[in-house]
Design a protein around this motif. Sequence first.
Motif, PDB file in Angstrom:
ATOM      1  N   ARG A 259      85.668  23.743  63.560  1.00 22.88           N
ATOM      2  CA  ARG A 259      85.422  24.410  62.281  1.00 22.88           C
ATOM      3  C   ARG A 259      85.827  23.507  61.123  1.00 22.88           C
ATOM      4  NH1 ARG A 259      87.164  29.925  62.586  1.00 22.88           N
ATOM      5  NH2 ARG A 259      84.949  30.314  62.857  1.00 22.88           N
ATOM      6  N   GLN A 260      86.962  22.861  61.290  1.00 13.67           N
ATOM      7  CA  GLN A 260      87.436  22.003  60.214  1.00 13.67           C
ATOM      8  C   GLN A 260      86.464  20.847  59.989  1.00 13.67           C
ATOM      9  OE1 GLN A 260      89.962  22.946  58.234  1.00 13.67           O
ATOM     10  NE2 GLN A 260      89.017  21.345  57.002  1.00 13.67           N
ATOM     11  N   ARG A 261      85.965  20.301  61.076  1.00 11.52           N
ATOM     12  CA  ARG A 261      84.985  19.221  60.957  1.00 11.52           C
ATOM     13  C   ARG A 261      83.771  19.698  60.166  1.00 11.52           C
ATOM     14  NH1 ARG A 261      82.725  17.701  66.245  1.00 11.52           N
ATOM     15  NH2 ARG A 261      81.187  16.559  65.028  1.00 11.52           N
ATOM     16  N   VAL A 262      83.320  20.885  60.510  1.00 15.80           N
ATOM     17  CA  VAL A 262      82.157  21.448  59.814  1.00 15.80           C
ATOM     18  C   VAL A 262      82.454  21.615  58.329  1.00 15.80           C
ATOM     19  CG1 VAL A 262      80.697  23.478  59.593  1.00 15.80           C
ATOM     20  CG2 VAL A 262      81.290  22.612  61.856  1.00 15.80           C
ATOM     21  N   LEU A 263      83.590  22.203  58.062  1.00 15.99           N
ATOM     22  CA  LEU A 263      83.952  22.443  56.668  1.00 15.99           C
ATOM     23  C   LEU A 263      84.026  21.148  55.872  1.00 15.99           C
ATOM     24  CD1 LEU A 263      83.973  25.315  56.911  1.00 15.99           C
ATOM     25  CD2 LEU A 263      86.470  25.381  56.978  1.00 15.99           C
ATOM     26  N   ASP A 264      84.587  20.132  56.521  1.00 14.49           N
ATOM     27  CA  ASP A 264      84.671  18.831  55.851  1.00 14.49           C
ATOM     28  C   ASP A 264      83.270  18.291  55.550  1.00 14.49           C
ATOM     29  OD1 ASP A 264      87.373  18.985  55.984  1.00 14.49           O
ATOM     30  OD2 ASP A 264      87.602  17.658  57.708  1.00 14.49           O
ATOM     31  N   ALA A 265      82.420  18.401  56.561  1.00 11.43           N
ATOM     32  CA  ALA A 265      81.056  17.889  56.379  1.00 11.43           C
ATOM     33  C   ALA A 265      80.352  18.623  55.246  1.00 11.43           C
ATOM     34  CB  ALA A 265      80.266  18.040  57.671  1.00 11.43           C
ATOM     35  N   VAL A 266      80.590  19.921  55.171  1.00 10.61           N
ATOM     36  CA  VAL A 266      79.971  20.708  54.104  1.00 10.61           C
ATOM     37  C   VAL A 266      80.431  20.178  52.752  1.00 10.61           C
ATOM     38  CG1 VAL A 266      80.010  22.945  52.956  1.00 10.61           C
ATOM     39  CG2 VAL A 266      79.599  22.815  55.413  1.00 10.61           C
ATOM     40  N   ARG A 267      81.696  19.907  52.665  1.00 14.21           N
ATOM     41  CA  ARG A 267      82.232  19.438  51.395  1.00 14.21           C
ATOM     42  C   ARG A 267      81.613  18.093  51.024  1.00 14.21           C
ATOM     43  NH1 ARG A 267      87.393  19.428  52.461  1.00 14.21           N
ATOM     44  NH2 ARG A 267      87.094  21.646  52.828  1.00 14.21           N
ATOM     45  N   GLU A 268      81.518  17.225  51.984  1.00 11.87           N
ATOM     46  CA  GLU A 268      80.975  15.896  51.708  1.00 11.87           C
ATOM     47  C   GLU A 268      79.498  15.930  51.331  1.00 11.87           C
ATOM     48  OE1 GLU A 268      81.727  13.102  54.847  1.00 11.87           O
ATOM     49  OE2 GLU A 268      83.814  13.778  54.985  1.00 11.87           O
ATOM     50  N   THR A 269      78.747  16.688  52.116  1.00 10.70           N
ATOM     51  CA  THR A 269      77.297  16.686  51.887  1.00 10.70           C
ATOM     52  C   THR A 269      76.899  17.641  50.771  1.00 10.70           C
ATOM     53  OG1 THR A 269      76.996  18.454  53.492  1.00 10.70           O
ATOM     54  CG2 THR A 269      76.841  16.212  54.306  1.00 10.70           C
ATOM     55  N   GLY A 270      77.800  18.550  50.415  1.00 11.72           N
ATOM     56  CA  GLY A 270      77.437  19.531  49.393  1.00 11.72           C
ATOM     57  C   GLY A 270      76.420  20.539  49.898  1.00 11.72           C
ATOM     58  N   TYR A 271      76.398  20.721  51.177  1.00 16.54           N
ATOM     59  CA  TYR A 271      75.453  21.681  51.769  1.00 16.54           C
ATOM     60  C   TYR A 271      75.692  23.095  51.237  1.00 16.54           C
ATOM     61  CZ  TYR A 271      73.748  25.075  55.150  1.00 16.54           C
ATOM     62  OH  TYR A 271      73.154  26.163  55.734  1.00 16.54           O
ATOM     63  N   ARG A 272      74.597  23.746  50.866  1.00 19.52           N
ATOM     64  CA  ARG A 272      74.680  25.157  50.476  1.00 19.52           C
ATOM     65  C   ARG A 272      73.587  25.900  51.218  1.00 19.52           C
ATOM     66  NH1 ARG A 272      77.403  27.843  46.620  1.00 19.52           N
ATOM     67  NH2 ARG A 272      75.555  28.314  45.398  1.00 19.52           N
ATOM     68  N   PRO A 273      73.952  26.941  51.950  1.00 17.90           N
ATOM     69  CA  PRO A 273      72.919  27.665  52.702  1.00 17.90           C
ATOM     70  C   PRO A 273      71.854  28.230  51.782  1.00 17.90           C
ATOM     71  CG  PRO A 273      75.036  28.839  52.730  1.00 17.90           C
ATOM     72  CD  PRO A 273      75.279  27.495  52.125  1.00 17.90           C
ATOM     73  N   ASN A 274      70.666  28.230  52.255  1.00 15.18           N
ATOM     74  CA  ASN A 274      69.546  28.780  51.494  1.00 15.18           C
ATOM     75  C   ASN A 274      69.627  30.300  51.500  1.00 15.18           C
ATOM     76  OD1 ASN A 274      66.939  30.050  51.230  1.00 15.18           O
ATOM     77  ND2 ASN A 274      66.129  27.991  51.063  1.00 15.18           N
ATOM     78  N   ARG A 275      69.760  30.848  50.298  1.00 18.00           N
ATOM     79  CA  ARG A 275      69.958  32.292  50.201  1.00 18.00           C
ATOM     80  C   ARG A 275      68.758  33.079  50.706  1.00 18.00           C
ATOM     81  NH1 ARG A 275      73.864  35.333  50.439  1.00 18.00           N
ATOM     82  NH2 ARG A 275      73.882  36.559  48.535  1.00 18.00           N
ATOM     83  N   ALA A 276      67.585  32.589  50.418  1.00 14.19           N
ATOM     84  CA  ALA A 276      66.393  33.334  50.836  1.00 14.19           C
ATOM     85  C   ALA A 276      66.346  33.426  52.350  1.00 14.19           C
ATOM     86  CB  ALA A 276      65.145  32.649  50.305  1.00 14.19           C
ATOM     87  N   ALA A 277      66.682  32.330  53.002  1.00 11.13           N
ATOM     88  CA  ALA A 277      66.670  32.337  54.460  1.00 11.13           C
ATOM     89  C   ALA A 277      67.741  33.281  54.997  1.00 11.13           C
ATOM     90  CB  ALA A 277      66.902  30.933  54.993  1.00 11.13           C
ATOM     91  N   GLN A 278      68.891  33.241  54.377  1.00 12.18           N
ATOM     92  CA  GLN A 278      69.943  34.160  54.787  1.00 12.18           C
ATOM     93  C   GLN A 278      69.495  35.605  54.633  1.00 12.18           C
ATOM     94  OE1 GLN A 278      73.302  32.896  52.346  1.00 12.18           O
ATOM     95  NE2 GLN A 278      74.371  32.280  54.216  1.00 12.18           N
ATOM     96  N   ARG A 279      68.895  35.862  53.494  1.00 16.73           N
ATOM     97  CA  ARG A 279      68.449  37.229  53.236  1.00 16.73           C
ATOM     98  C   ARG A 279      67.446  37.671  54.281  1.00 16.73           C
ATOM     99  NH1 ARG A 279      70.277  37.248  47.657  1.00 16.73           N
ATOM    100  NH2 ARG A 279      69.450  35.366  46.731  1.00 16.73           N
ATOM    101  N   LEU A 280      66.535  36.774  54.568  1.00 15.02           N
ATOM    102  CA  LEU A 280      65.499  37.132  55.541  1.00 15.02           C
ATOM    103  C   LEU A 280      66.118  37.372  56.916  1.00 15.02           C
ATOM    104  CD1 LEU A 280      62.605  37.532  56.283  1.00 15.02           C
ATOM    105  CD2 LEU A 280      62.372  35.065  56.594  1.00 15.02           C
ATOM    106  N   ALA A 281      67.016  36.479  57.294  1.00 18.13           N
ATOM    107  CA  ALA A 281      67.597  36.579  58.629  1.00 18.13           C
ATOM    108  C   ALA A 281      68.504  37.802  58.764  1.00 18.13           C
ATOM    109  CB  ALA A 281      68.371  35.304  58.952  1.00 18.13           C
ATOM    110  N   THR A 282      69.260  38.058  57.735  1.00 18.04           N
ATOM    111  CA  THR A 282      70.223  39.155  57.849  1.00 18.04           C
ATOM    112  C   THR A 282      69.630  40.500  57.460  1.00 18.04           C
ATOM    113  OG1 THR A 282      70.958  38.814  55.588  1.00 18.04           O
ATOM    114  CG2 THR A 282      72.174  37.671  57.315  1.00 18.04           C
ATOM    115  N   GLY A 283      68.550  40.454  56.719  1.00 19.73           N
ATOM    116  CA  GLY A 283      67.983  41.706  56.230  1.00 19.73           C
ATOM    117  C   GLY A 283      68.708  42.232  55.013  1.00 19.73           C
ATOM    118  N   ARG A 284      69.691  41.490  54.553  1.00 21.70           N
ATOM    119  CA  ARG A 284      70.394  41.908  53.337  1.00 21.70           C
ATOM    120  C   ARG A 284      69.758  41.252  52.113  1.00 21.70           C
ATOM    121  NH1 ARG A 284      74.852  39.568  54.641  1.00 21.70           N
ATOM    122  NH2 ARG A 284      75.580  40.160  56.691  1.00 21.70           N
ATOM    123  N   ALA A 285      69.684  41.998  51.040  1.00 20.37           N
ATOM    124  CA  ALA A 285      68.997  41.485  49.862  1.00 20.37           C
ATOM    125  C   ALA A 285      69.896  40.571  49.043  1.00 20.37           C
ATOM    126  CB  ALA A 285      68.498  42.634  48.998  1.00 20.37           C
ATOM    127  N   GLY A 286      71.200  40.741  49.186  1.00 23.14           N
ATOM    128  CA  GLY A 286      72.117  39.921  48.402  1.00 23.14           C
ATOM    129  C   GLY A 286      72.063  40.228  46.928  1.00 23.14           C
TER     130      GLY A 286
END
Lengths: 342, 342
Positions: free
Chosen positions: A32-59
């Motif tokens: 998990r820590q490795r992932v978190l570090d990578a996120v920080r470095e790459t600046g990755y941000r999950p795509n909200r539309a994809a999240q919404r579609l996958a989860t069924g939540r509108a956000g």
Amino acid sequence: MNLKQLSQLLGLSQTTVSRALNGYPEVNAETRQRVLDAVRETGYRPNRAAQRLATGRAGSIGLVMPTADGIESDVHFGEFLAGLGDEAVKHDFHFVINPSHPEDEVATCRRLVASGNVDALFLAYMREKDPRIAMMKSLKTPFVVHGRSMGIATDYPYLDIDNTGAFYDAARLLAQLGHRHVALINGPSHLTFAIRRTKGTVRALTEHGLVLRDECNSNSQMTDEHGFRAMERFLQLATPPTAVLCSSTVLALGAVRAINQAGLKLGSDISLIAHDDVLPMLKPENFMVPLTTTRSSLRGAGQRIARRLIADILQLEALPQQELWKTDLIVRASTGPAPAGK
Amino acid sequence: MNLKQLSQLLGLSQTTVSRALNGYPEVNAETRQRVLDAVRETGYRPNRAAQRLATGRAGSIGLVMPTADGIESDVHFGEFLAGLGDEAVKHDFHFVINPSHPEDEVATCRRLVASGNVDALFLAYMREKDPRIAMMKSLKTPFVVHGRSMGIATDYPYLDIDNTGAFYDAARLLAQLGHRHVALINGPSHLTFAIRRTKGTVRALTEHGLVLRDECNSNSQMTDEHGFRAMERFLQLATPPTAVLCSSTVLALGAVRAINQAGLKLGSDISLIAHDDVLPMLKPENFMVPLTTTRSSLRGAGQRIARRLIADILQLEALPQQELWKTDLIVRASTGPAPAGK
DNA sequence: GTTAGATGCCAAAACGCTTTGGAGAGAAAA
DNA sequence: TTTTCTCTCCAAAGCGTTTTGGCATCTAAC
């Protein structure tokens, strides 16, 4: 940068990365820590539309904004919205703002929920036996009411301030200062917050053997102009009040104007207590004679409601479903003992 | 009911149904009608999240809301927002409301765009050489400015009202009525709308051989209280103005209060013209002495801007990129000829 | 009577995430 | 030693649209 690329970069599967990010237990702390570090470095941000579609939540959370002529919301609405936005932006939540005429509110709410575009609703401007509450309870969409209705069971989620208590405290202070004729400049009589404020006022007066005379009780939109007119009316009475309660600093603005115009001195000839929503543009301490107020931050309420709605949607933390905030009674120069002989 | 089910119902492919709904040409008129009928019967509504994901459009417009202490937005902000919402809800667009301290605005805008959560931005509260414009131009995200900056090329999309012209007209009317001492109660001096209003005023006065004296020129937040104080100051001058221009009916509220308090009669002893944003809560015709105003609907501007942004995102219609709305000068009872001998 | 170009439709591949249903490895239990 | 868990992780199947690339069929042109 998307999830796939990120997981390839890490030599992990998308599943694991996703779980690491969303706090699922089945992932090694080190991974998990490795992932978190990578996120920080790459600046990755999950795509909200994809999240919404996958989860069924509108956000996003919906609010129907009363918008007809003569709606008293304006000043207070903006402040409340700032609070909502404050909190929502932290969690990347959107708003669906649906203006609606007050008569259409129930239908508008229903339509908004049915659209699937919101996964929570915010309700305000409560009336007696407000039909929106039963309607929302019949749906499974989370909601929070700002304020409370009256005349129906209070088994719904709400955040309200203790309007009765606030005006009870304020009226009691005036009675204790020797005032025997107290007036009230209140909000619209169909809104429950105004009804409760009247109730609190009457209760305190009754306990001191006093009454709230009909001609000393005004209900209107909370604008400066209405405050002015009401106060003007009061001052022309055979026995004018020596103290007045105002439901908003906006009303107080007009009331103070009428008081000045009548040549009376605020704090000695006549006392005034206003309810203060902590509007940045209208601070009671900046009045020429600083106002005694019952205080409760409207923006704070907005923040809290957004937080509760989001916690509810995301099942983050279990926050109380029903909150009644006490108000502070802050004494400033606009209150003083009743003038002798009145 | 989703696209797949709908297309099966119709015996068509998803492609065709999708194209029929989105107005693509390569579908038979008769087929399209069948699809449209089926949509009506089944009540099918496309899933917005899926659309967003597939198209890459966020379906929402962002607005950073200035939120620090002493921000003059409140009253006007709510009204403008109602207009935005009015139009946005028609096209199922969301809002991302990002409160921000005024110093952080540029960064907040940039972050908002970078988040990918909005596909257009709305900018307001323009200052001179406003850095947000260059920043937004460097990105490819559509945006519309409410107002205009100054001191930089005006080659960006905006909707503004003719502030210069409005106050030119108003000041000219006062001059024509014989007023020789005109005052101005304006908005904050760092905002361009206020600067333009000053300019228009000065121009008209100059043309009639008059000047706007420093001590007759006030810049402040547009609250009642500031209006009151400014007017009060004016009236204590050795040569007080016989006419005053106000940048908002909210300011006028305070100004009128000061005028009354001084025992002057509005419309004869002193004239007043206010700019009217058509706030439902503060109608110039409902003042005790109805106000002469320069009028332009703030809500209308909100609607228009939302429409332009959405048209831009969806590439619907080609709307003008730059609009300058004229204001109406509506004469009511608060203006009259200059009192003799002043 | 063949060819070229419209016209109207379709199958399948994105879009970027979450979630389901395992599966392998090592530890603990039998 | 075998069996059974518990930990970690993964491949693949969604979620519901839009869009790409093509494939028939029909009309008009040569």
